[in-house]
Structures are given as C-alpha cells and as structure tokens.
Scaffold this motif. Structure first.
Motif, PDB file in Angstrom:
ATOM      1  N   ASP A 151      -2.372  -1.788   1.315  1.00 51.14           N
ATOM      2  CA  ASP A 151      -2.092  -0.950   2.487  1.00 51.14           C
ATOM      3  C   ASP A 151      -2.191   0.526   2.124  1.00 51.14           C
ATOM      4  OD1 ASP A 151      -1.692  -3.180   4.053  1.00 51.14           O
ATOM      5  OD2 ASP A 151       0.502  -3.103   3.918  1.00 51.14           O
ATOM      6  N   TYR A 152      -1.601   0.892   1.013  1.00 49.50           N
ATOM      7  CA  TYR A 152      -1.637   2.282   0.533  1.00 49.50           C
ATOM      8  C   TYR A 152      -3.070   2.725   0.274  1.00 49.50           C
ATOM      9  CZ  TYR A 152      -1.169   6.121  -2.836  1.00 49.50           C
ATOM     10  OH  TYR A 152      -1.292   7.314  -3.501  1.00 49.50           O
ATOM     11  N   ILE A 153      -3.842   1.863  -0.377  1.00 48.33           N
ATOM     12  CA  ILE A 153      -5.231   2.203  -0.694  1.00 48.33           C
ATOM     13  C   ILE A 153      -6.023   2.406   0.591  1.00 48.33           C
ATOM     14  CG2 ILE A 153      -7.387   1.317  -1.693  1.00 48.33           C
ATOM     15  CD1 ILE A 153      -5.610  -0.059  -3.849  1.00 48.33           C
ATOM     16  N   LEU A 154      -5.916   1.457   1.518  1.00 47.09           N
ATOM     17  CA  LEU A 154      -6.702   1.547   2.749  1.00 47.09           C
ATOM     18  C   LEU A 154      -6.279   2.729   3.618  1.00 47.09           C
ATOM     19  CD1 LEU A 154      -7.036  -2.235   3.655  1.00 47.09           C
ATOM     20  CD2 LEU A 154      -8.792  -0.719   2.704  1.00 47.09           C
ATOM     21  N   ARG A 155      -4.988   3.080   3.601  1.00 44.66           N
ATOM     22  CA  ARG A 155      -4.536   4.260   4.352  1.00 44.66           C
ATOM     23  C   ARG A 155      -5.151   5.539   3.813  1.00 44.66           C
ATOM     24  NH1 ARG A 155       0.697   2.096   3.915  1.00 44.66           N
ATOM     25  NH2 ARG A 155       1.116   3.617   2.311  1.00 44.66           N
ATOM     26  N   ASN A 156      -5.541   5.528   2.547  1.00 39.59           N
ATOM     27  CA  ASN A 156      -6.107   6.717   1.925  1.00 39.59           C
ATOM     28  C   ASN A 156      -7.629   6.700   1.862  1.00 39.59           C
ATOM     29  OD1 ASN A 156      -3.810   8.490   0.923  1.00 39.59           O
ATOM     30  ND2 ASN A 156      -3.172   6.459   0.290  1.00 39.59           N
ATOM     31  N   VAL A 157      -8.249   5.758   2.540  1.00 41.61           N
ATOM     32  CA  VAL A 157      -9.710   5.713   2.635  1.00 41.61           C
ATOM     33  C   VAL A 157     -10.072   6.141   4.062  1.00 41.61           C
ATOM     34  CG1 VAL A 157     -11.733   4.219   2.559  1.00 41.61           C
ATOM     35  CG2 VAL A 157      -9.899   3.893   0.908  1.00 41.61           C
TER      36      VAL A 157
END
Length: 171
Positions: free
Chosen positions: A29-35
């Motif tokens: 979730d964190y990774i996708l929020r930052n893409v």
C-alpha cells in the motif's frame, strides 16, 4: 540410540537451514501510494466508474418511472395494454441488469480497464521487489499490507523504500 540420533540430526539440519534464510517485508500500500502512475490510474478508474454508475442509475430511474406510471394507470388499461406495459418494464429492468453486468461484472469493462491500467504498474513493482531480493539475497519478501498474520515486524527488515528507489521514486 540410533533411533534418537537420526531425528536429532534431521532436526538440527532443519534448524540450521532455516536460520540461514533471509527475509524482508514490504508495504505494498505504501509503495503504490508513492507511485504517481498508480494514483493517476486509480483516479481514471474512479472517473470511469462514476460515469458508468450514473448511466446505470439513469436507466434504473427510467425503469422505476415506467413502473410507477403503470401502477397509477393500471386500472384504466386493457389486458393487452397491461401485458405490453409489463413487458416494457421487464425489458427495461433487464437492460439495467445487463448494463450493470457489462460494466461491473466479473469480466466487465471496469475489470478490463483495471487490468489494462493497474497490471503493468503491479508488474513493475514486482520486478523491483525481485531485483531487491536478488541483490540483497532475500529468499522471501512478505507484504505486510496484505498479511493479517504479521502482528509486529521490525522496521529494519522493511525494504519498501528500496523498492521505491528501484522504481525511481526515492523517499
């Protein structure tokens, strides 16, 4: 003696083998929020979904209006007119159901659109995770966002920022 020695050796081998494995965690979730591409794709999906939902709602209102008009005029209609109106209402309700299925069904337009927009981003993230695992020698990388079994994990083993860096989005 031999009967107890063999299981002891097997147990010792398993413990030593398990302790040599390296693992890490990511927070998908964190990774996708930052893409940014993922956020844009989600926004695009939301807009399309709202447009289709509005279309389905308008068609559903037409069916309701047909039904209400039929209810209020039913006493004045002949049997043939009643049957014709009922068929119109059923046809309109079927049209609503078919449109819902077309847009929001398991193989519907929203699913296809999501696959075309989100899947390439997920594959890119997967490849970045795989590269980090290969470079750092991790045998397993768990996703803490989707694993309900992880109660606590040390932030030291979270490699989410490394994955973001591989994707070109350093934090």
């Amino acid at each position: 003696m031999k009967k107890t020695l063999l299981p002891l050796i097997i147990l010792l081998g398993a413990v030593l083998g398990a302790s040599a494995q390296k693992f890490a965690l990511i927070d998908m979730d964190y990774i996708l929020r930052n893409v940014p591409a993922y956020e844009m794709a989600n926004e695009q999906l939301n807009q399309v979904s709202l447009r289709w939902e509005k279309e389905v709602t308008e068609l559903s209102k037409e069916a309701e209006t047909l039904y209400r008009n039929y209810q209020s005029e039913r006493v004045f209609l002949t049997d043939d007119q009643k049957k014709k109106r009922e068929e119109e209402i059923v046809a309109k309700e079927k049209e609503v159901t078919d449109l819902k299925y077309k847009y929001f069904g398991p193989e519907g337009e929203l699913f296809k659109k999501r696959q075309s927009l989100i899947k390439p981003i997920q594959e890119e993230v997967y490849n970045a995770v795989k590269k980090v695992a290969e470079e750092k020698g991790y045998q397993v990388i768990f996703d803490r966002a989707s694993s309900a079994g992880i109660i606590f994990a040390s932030p030291r083993i979270d490699v989410s920022n490394e994955v973001l860096a591989k994707l070109g989005y350093s934090k």
